[in-house]
Scaffold this motif. Sequence first.
Motif, PDB file in Angstrom:
ATOM      1  N   PHE A  19      41.135 -17.473 -61.690  1.00  0.00           N
ATOM      2  CA  PHE A  19      40.691 -16.813 -62.923  1.00  0.00           C
ATOM      3  C   PHE A  19      41.520 -17.405 -64.058  1.00  0.00           C
ATOM      4  O   PHE A  19      42.737 -17.257 -64.090  1.00  0.00           O
ATOM      5  CB  PHE A  19      40.858 -15.287 -62.822  1.00  0.00           C
ATOM      6  N   ILE A  20      40.841 -18.099 -64.951  1.00  0.00           N
ATOM      7  CA  ILE A  20      41.537 -18.912 -65.961  1.00  0.00           C
ATOM      8  C   ILE A  20      41.283 -18.310 -67.339  1.00  0.00           C
ATOM      9  O   ILE A  20      40.129 -18.054 -67.708  1.00  0.00           O
ATOM     10  CB  ILE A  20      41.021 -20.365 -65.895  1.00  0.00           C
ATOM     11  N   LEU A  31      38.167 -25.734 -74.192  1.00  0.00           N
ATOM     12  CA  LEU A  31      37.187 -25.478 -73.135  1.00  0.00           C
ATOM     13  C   LEU A  31      36.798 -26.787 -72.449  1.00  0.00           C
ATOM     14  O   LEU A  31      36.790 -26.879 -71.210  1.00  0.00           O
ATOM     15  CB  LEU A  31      35.953 -24.775 -73.730  1.00  0.00           C
ATOM     16  N   GLU A  32      36.507 -27.813 -73.254  1.00  0.00           N
ATOM     17  CA  GLU A  32      36.160 -29.140 -72.685  1.00  0.00           C
ATOM     18  C   GLU A  32      37.291 -29.640 -71.784  1.00  0.00           C
ATOM     19  O   GLU A  32      37.042 -30.109 -70.668  1.00  0.00           O
ATOM     20  CB  GLU A  32      35.958 -30.172 -73.806  1.00  0.00           C
ATOM     21  N   ALA A  82      37.261 -30.361 -67.783  1.00  0.00           N
ATOM     22  CA  ALA A  82      37.605 -31.693 -67.262  1.00  0.00           C
ATOM     23  C   ALA A  82      38.738 -31.576 -66.228  1.00  0.00           C
ATOM     24  O   ALA A  82      38.702 -32.216 -65.166  1.00  0.00           O
ATOM     25  CB  ALA A  82      38.016 -32.611 -68.412  1.00  0.00           C
ATOM     26  N   ARG A  83      39.724 -30.758 -66.534  1.00  0.00           N
ATOM     27  CA  ARG A  83      40.882 -30.617 -65.631  1.00  0.00           C
ATOM     28  C   ARG A  83      40.486 -29.961 -64.309  1.00  0.00           C
ATOM     29  O   ARG A  83      40.882 -30.401 -63.237  1.00  0.00           O
ATOM     30  CB  ARG A  83      41.952 -29.778 -66.342  1.00  0.00           C
ATOM     31  N   ASP A 100      32.199 -28.619 -61.396  1.00  0.00           N
ATOM     32  CA  ASP A 100      31.531 -28.028 -60.222  1.00  0.00           C
ATOM     33  C   ASP A 100      32.413 -27.035 -59.467  1.00  0.00           C
ATOM     34  O   ASP A 100      32.037 -26.556 -58.404  1.00  0.00           O
ATOM     35  CB  ASP A 100      30.988 -29.123 -59.293  1.00  0.00           C
ATOM     36  N   THR A 101      33.596 -26.717 -60.035  1.00  0.00           N
ATOM     37  CA  THR A 101      34.416 -25.649 -59.437  1.00  0.00           C
ATOM     38  C   THR A 101      34.315 -24.358 -60.256  1.00  0.00           C
ATOM     39  O   THR A 101      34.922 -23.355 -59.907  1.00  0.00           O
ATOM     40  CB  THR A 101      35.914 -26.043 -59.362  1.00  0.00           C
ATOM     41  N   ILE A 102      33.559 -24.412 -61.383  1.00  0.00           N
ATOM     42  CA  ILE A 102      33.542 -23.267 -62.301  1.00  0.00           C
ATOM     43  C   ILE A 102      32.216 -22.511 -62.161  1.00  0.00           C
ATOM     44  O   ILE A 102      31.132 -23.087 -62.329  1.00  0.00           O
ATOM     45  CB  ILE A 102      33.763 -23.738 -63.754  1.00  0.00           C
ATOM     46  N   ALA A 103      32.327 -21.211 -61.854  1.00  0.00           N
ATOM     47  CA  ALA A 103      31.124 -20.400 -61.608  1.00  0.00           C
ATOM     48  C   ALA A 103      30.552 -19.826 -62.896  1.00  0.00           C
ATOM     49  O   ALA A 103      29.346 -19.608 -62.988  1.00  0.00           O
ATOM     50  CB  ALA A 103      31.456 -19.264 -60.642  1.00  0.00           C
ATOM     51  N   ALA A 104      31.413 -19.540 -63.875  1.00  0.00           N
ATOM     52  CA  ALA A 104      30.904 -18.964 -65.130  1.00  0.00           C
ATOM     53  C   ALA A 104      32.006 -18.883 -66.181  1.00  0.00           C
ATOM     54  O   ALA A 104      33.199 -18.934 -65.864  1.00  0.00           O
ATOM     55  CB  ALA A 104      30.349 -17.551 -64.911  1.00  0.00           C
TER      56      ALA A 104
END
Length: 454
Positions: free
Chosen positions: A178-179, A207-208, A212-213, A217-221
């Motif tokens: 959770f970021i 956010l960009e 990128a970091r 494809d690891t981010i759900a929302a």
Amino acid sequence: MKTFAPNSWEARADAHSFYGFTDLPSVERRGMVVLTHGEGPYVIDVHGNRYLDGNAGLWNMVAGFDHPEMAAAAKAQYDRFPGYHSFFGRMSDQTVMLSEKLIEVSPFERGRVFYTNSGSEANDTMVKMLWFLGRAEGKPQRTKILTRKNGYHGVTVVASSMTGKPYNEVFGLPLPGFIHLTCPHYWREGQDGESEADFTARMAQELEDTIAREGADTIAAFVAEPVMGAGGVIPPSDGYFQAVAPILKKHGIPLVADEVICGFGRTGEMWGSQTYGFMPDAIISSKALTAGYFPMGAVILGPDLSDRLQAAVEEIEEFPHGFTASGHPVGCAIALKAIDLIENGLLEQARGLIPQFEAGLNRLAEMDNIGEARGKGLMGALEAVKDKADKTPFDGSLSVSERIANTCTDHGLICRPLGQAIVLCPAFVMTPAQMDEMFERLEVSLKKVFAEVA
Ligand code: PLP
């Protein structure tokens, strides 16, 4: 030192109730305010004291505390069918009608609704839906959730992890993945010499960089309140959602609007996302959904997520999730009545009050110890500062906002301390005269406390 009498309501509350989100030193000195009923935007305590509730309960009692049509809708449904679930291929007629209505009033041309008992559970449900979808679509790594510092999304384990507040450290939260991005509060977070447009561009770049970091494809929302509420009523910087939405779209990351506070008219439009001109992929709703007359939350899925989830669920023939009271018929009947009242009068009433509300906030912002007046629609905050010029906050040990809120209570006004800010979020049924009364009582209280601490 406790000052309340043995066997008083205050002592009885103290003996057996475990308080959440409550300043214990204040309760220790003053006792809980124990309430019996309400009249319009007022609440009345066991001693007969009347308080104008400047927060409409907890942002939710938009129709006031004694709306006859709300109570009648609840009673009629209790008489007819007092409870049922939405499992195993059964649900109440009220649930069917509410889902139709929610899609009709939503910004979506079509979609589906899932019910919970609270906003927190709606956020947890949303995340479970996204995790489920990731696995079903062959992307089990797509689990991370982006939110913002000061964002408030609730108190269940996932919702607490989404919430960007340091107090969750006492629970060992957030969970991994959770970021929390920077809070888009230009007044507090803007750098010396940075324009608001540059600040917004910096938020978008963050956010960009985060995507990128971490890997898209690891981010759900990305989940965001249109106006942050419990973080201190913080509207986004100019152009914020116009800057972040295309980035999320480019990377295929759903934008979820947590409209638990903003939804149903609080910002002057039906949805906060409409006020800020962006289209979310899903909406989290609660609070004014039932005008606070029933505990209920809802996940409202827009077309894309709705179709993808439906397809994924059909694969395994069942979505293994739900609450006993999901889509409760009485809650749904109450929500239908609340939406009816909002659509046919309350929203207009709220809009009519906004200029007076903004003028009241701006007038108090002229005080030497108010650093910023902010808000949108009928949600606002005044930030107390020791030094207006350099925005220095008061020493934390002075508990300035608690003092202001307690002094307001002594003057018959309920308003909420949040950090060093005081929050106002009136019911839509407040009259202009009652709004004047709210600002007068607040002004007297602010003057008294600033004279003590400044
Ligand atoms: N999301 C937002 C934006 C909220 O303001 C809240 C509560 O204030 C929640 C979620 C959690 O809702 P609940 O307290 O019903 O669990």
